[in-house]
Motif scaffolding. Structure first.
Motif, PDB file in Angstrom:
ATOM      1  N   ALA A  55       0.838  -1.200   0.000  1.00 42.71           N
ATOM      2  CA  ALA A  55       0.000   0.000   0.000  1.00 42.71           C
ATOM      3  C   ALA A  55       0.869   1.245   0.000  1.00 42.71           C
ATOM      4  O   ALA A  55       1.974   1.258   0.554  1.00 42.71           O
ATOM      5  CB  ALA A  55      -0.914   0.010   1.227  1.00 42.71           C
ATOM      6  N   SER A  56       0.353   2.275  -0.600  1.00 41.62           N
ATOM      7  CA  SER A  56       0.974   3.587  -0.516  1.00 41.62           C
ATOM      8  C   SER A  56       1.014   4.001   0.951  1.00 41.62           C
ATOM      9  O   SER A  56       0.151   3.611   1.736  1.00 41.62           O
ATOM     10  CB  SER A  56       0.136   4.581  -1.327  1.00 41.62           C
ATOM     11  OG  SER A  56       0.367   5.906  -0.896  1.00 41.62           O
ATOM     12  N   PRO A  57       1.987   4.816   1.353  1.00 44.77           N
ATOM     13  CA  PRO A  57       2.056   5.235   2.756  1.00 44.77           C
ATOM     14  C   PRO A  57       1.057   6.320   3.147  1.00 44.77           C
ATOM     15  O   PRO A  57       0.987   6.694   4.318  1.00 44.77           O
ATOM     16  CB  PRO A  57       3.501   5.738   2.902  1.00 44.77           C
ATOM     17  CG  PRO A  57       3.936   6.095   1.524  1.00 44.77           C
ATOM     18  CD  PRO A  57       3.181   5.200   0.590  1.00 44.77           C
ATOM     19  N   LEU A  58       0.265   6.834   2.213  1.00 43.67           N
ATOM     20  CA  LEU A  58      -0.691   7.895   2.537  1.00 43.67           C
ATOM     21  C   LEU A  58      -1.856   7.363   3.365  1.00 43.67           C
ATOM     22  O   LEU A  58      -2.248   6.195   3.239  1.00 43.67           O
ATOM     23  CB  LEU A  58      -1.208   8.548   1.256  1.00 43.67           C
ATOM     24  CG  LEU A  58      -0.145   9.281   0.421  1.00 43.67           C
ATOM     25  CD1 LEU A  58      -0.744   9.773  -0.886  1.00 43.67           C
ATOM     26  CD2 LEU A  58       0.461  10.443   1.206  1.00 43.67           C
ATOM     27  N   LEU A  84       3.982   3.401  -4.816  1.00 38.89           N
ATOM     28  CA  LEU A  84       2.526   3.392  -4.960  1.00 38.89           C
ATOM     29  C   LEU A  84       1.890   4.703  -4.517  1.00 38.89           C
ATOM     30  O   LEU A  84       0.683   4.877  -4.625  1.00 38.89           O
ATOM     31  CB  LEU A  84       1.911   2.238  -4.165  1.00 38.89           C
ATOM     32  CG  LEU A  84       2.175   0.840  -4.704  1.00 38.89           C
ATOM     33  CD1 LEU A  84       1.623  -0.212  -3.749  1.00 38.89           C
ATOM     34  CD2 LEU A  84       1.590   0.668  -6.099  1.00 38.89           C
ATOM     35  N   ARG A  85       2.699   5.636  -4.013  1.00 39.56           N
ATOM     36  CA  ARG A  85       2.204   6.940  -3.579  1.00 39.56           C
ATOM     37  C   ARG A  85       1.621   7.700  -4.776  1.00 39.56           C
ATOM     38  O   ARG A  85       2.089   7.543  -5.901  1.00 39.56           O
ATOM     39  CB  ARG A  85       3.349   7.745  -2.964  1.00 39.56           C
ATOM     40  CG  ARG A  85       2.956   9.111  -2.440  1.00 39.56           C
ATOM     41  CD  ARG A  85       4.179   9.869  -1.959  1.00 39.56           C
ATOM     42  NE  ARG A  85       4.807   9.243  -0.808  1.00 39.56           N
ATOM     43  CZ  ARG A  85       4.551   9.567   0.445  1.00 39.56           C
ATOM     44  NH1 ARG A  85       3.675  10.509   0.721  1.00 39.56           N
ATOM     45  NH2 ARG A  85       5.169   8.949   1.429  1.00 39.56           N
ATOM     46  N   THR A 144      -1.417 -10.991  -4.910  1.00 41.79           N
ATOM     47  CA  THR A 144      -0.950  -9.752  -4.295  1.00 41.79           C
ATOM     48  C   THR A 144      -2.030  -8.679  -4.379  1.00 41.79           C
ATOM     49  O   THR A 144      -2.600  -8.451  -5.445  1.00 41.79           O
ATOM     50  CB  THR A 144       0.331  -9.258  -4.998  1.00 41.79           C
ATOM     51  OG1 THR A 144       1.322 -10.284  -4.934  1.00 41.79           O
ATOM     52  CG2 THR A 144       0.871  -8.002  -4.355  1.00 41.79           C
ATOM     53  N   LEU A 145      -2.287  -8.037  -3.245  1.00 47.37           N
ATOM     54  CA  LEU A 145      -3.206  -6.901  -3.169  1.00 47.37           C
ATOM     55  C   LEU A 145      -2.366  -5.635  -3.114  1.00 47.37           C
ATOM     56  O   LEU A 145      -1.430  -5.542  -2.310  1.00 47.37           O
ATOM     57  CB  LEU A 145      -4.083  -7.005  -1.919  1.00 47.37           C
ATOM     58  CG  LEU A 145      -4.984  -5.809  -1.601  1.00 47.37           C
ATOM     59  CD1 LEU A 145      -6.060  -5.632  -2.670  1.00 47.37           C
ATOM     60  CD2 LEU A 145      -5.624  -5.969  -0.219  1.00 47.37           C
ATOM     61  N   LEU A 146      -2.707  -4.667  -3.980  1.00 52.34           N
ATOM     62  CA  LEU A 146      -2.016  -3.382  -3.987  1.00 52.34           C
ATOM     63  C   LEU A 146      -3.060  -2.288  -3.803  1.00 52.34           C
ATOM     64  O   LEU A 146      -4.058  -2.249  -4.534  1.00 52.34           O
ATOM     65  CB  LEU A 146      -1.277  -3.178  -5.306  1.00 52.34           C
ATOM     66  CG  LEU A 146      -0.215  -4.234  -5.592  1.00 52.34           C
ATOM     67  CD1 LEU A 146      -0.679  -5.181  -6.671  1.00 52.34           C
ATOM     68  CD2 LEU A 146       1.092  -3.595  -5.963  1.00 52.34           C
ATOM     69  N   VAL A 147      -2.843  -1.410  -2.832  1.00 56.76           N
ATOM     70  CA  VAL A 147      -3.777  -0.324  -2.563  1.00 56.76           C
ATOM     71  C   VAL A 147      -3.055   0.985  -2.845  1.00 56.76           C
ATOM     72  O   VAL A 147      -2.030   1.289  -2.229  1.00 56.76           O
ATOM     73  CB  VAL A 147      -4.308  -0.368  -1.120  1.00 56.76           C
ATOM     74  CG1 VAL A 147      -5.367   0.705  -0.920  1.00 56.76           C
ATOM     75  CG2 VAL A 147      -4.888  -1.749  -0.806  1.00 56.76           C
ATOM     76  N   THR A 148      -3.598   1.750  -3.782  1.00 62.36           N
ATOM     77  CA  THR A 148      -2.893   2.917  -4.278  1.00 62.36           C
ATOM     78  C   THR A 148      -3.877   3.998  -4.708  1.00 62.36           C
ATOM     79  O   THR A 148      -5.008   4.044  -4.237  1.00 62.36           O
ATOM     80  CB  THR A 148      -1.944   2.484  -5.430  1.00 62.36           C
ATOM     81  OG1 THR A 148      -1.118   3.578  -5.795  1.00 62.36           O
ATOM     82  CG2 THR A 148      -2.684   1.931  -6.628  1.00 62.36           C
ATOM     83  N   SER A 149      -3.448   4.832  -5.614  1.00 59.49           N
ATOM     84  CA  SER A 149      -4.244   5.948  -6.113  1.00 59.49           C
ATOM     85  C   SER A 149      -4.401   5.819  -7.624  1.00 59.49           C
ATOM     86  O   SER A 149      -3.738   5.009  -8.268  1.00 59.49           O
ATOM     87  CB  SER A 149      -3.536   7.256  -5.775  1.00 59.49           C
ATOM     88  OG  SER A 149      -2.266   7.250  -6.412  1.00 59.49           O
ATOM     89  N   ASN A 150      -5.246   6.662  -8.168  1.00 57.65           N
ATOM     90  CA  ASN A 150      -5.486   6.649  -9.604  1.00 57.65           C
ATOM     91  C   ASN A 150      -4.213   6.981 -10.388  1.00 57.65           C
ATOM     92  O   ASN A 150      -3.901   6.349 -11.385  1.00 57.65           O
ATOM     93  CB  ASN A 150      -6.608   7.639  -9.934  1.00 57.65           C
ATOM     94  CG  ASN A 150      -6.920   7.698 -11.399  1.00 57.65           C
ATOM     95  OD1 ASN A 150      -7.021   6.687 -12.063  1.00 57.65           O
ATOM     96  ND2 ASN A 150      -7.060   8.903 -11.907  1.00 57.65           N
TER      97      ASN A 150
END
Length: 195
Positions: A55-58, A84-85, A144-150
């Motif tokens: 995941a992004s750190p945001l 991923l930020r 793998t799960l990735l959580v990020t932004s557009n």
């Protein structure tokens, strides 16, 4: 399998959306938390299990990841990954869409949406992001799960050499799935799907 999630809503209903990038660390709204919860319930109902979670750190992406993982007992904790930020929107940070369009023009915004060509003043680190996605895709990490932004998610498509007929945008609270076939070729199973 790579499940790519865009964080939930960061603007309240009726609040004009703005370009929020790497420099603005907004939390999820109640609606955004509900979107993240719906993603987790959806993945649990499909019996998706993840061996790795990035995941992004945001705050908005961490909150989304935490809400998803609450539905997936036994899943690993989310690892913070800087590539991923969200991108940096430069002079357009915290500006409304009409303000952004007035500065960069419709063609520049269309080029960003269709081909990830950044408008003047935006910092995206495209080469770094593409290289990081390719390195991830070349490994054998299991689901793998990735959580990020557009802004960051679109580079997964470029790195994998995939096109989406409706455009590269990943809607808030939605996900896409990239799978590796038995022949090793990456394919797009879904993109911008909300549960």
């Amino acid at each position: 399998m790579f499940v790519i999630v865009r964080h939930g809503n960061t603007f309240e209903a009726g609040e004009p959306p703005r370009r929020i990038g790497a420099r603005t660390d907004l939390p999820l709204t109640a609606a955004g938390l509900a979107q993240a919860d719906a993603l987790g319930a959806h993945f649990a109902a499909q019996n998706l299990g993840f061996l790795r979670v990035l995941a992004s750190p945001l705050a908005r992406t961490r909150q989304t990841a935490d809400a998803i993982l609450a539905h997936l007992p036994g899943a690993p904790e989310a690892e913070p990954v800087d590539w991923l930020r969200e991108i940096d929107h430069g002079p357009d940070e915290d500006r409304t869409e009409p303000e952004v369009l007035a500065r960069i023009g419709a063609e520049a915004l269309a080029a960003w949406d269709a081909r990830a060509e950044p408008p003047p003043g935006w910092t995206v680190d495209a080469e770094v992001r593409i290289a990081a996605w390719r390195a991830l895709f070349s490994g054998d990490h299991g689901p793998t799960l990735l959580v990020t932004s557009n802004g960051a998610a679109r580079f997964a498509l470029i790195a994998a050499g995939l096109e989406v007929p409706g455009g590269m945008k990943l809607a808030t609270g939605s996900y896409g799935i990239i799978r590796r076939g038995e022949d090793g070729v990456l394919g797009l199973a879904e993109w911008s799907v909300r549960p």
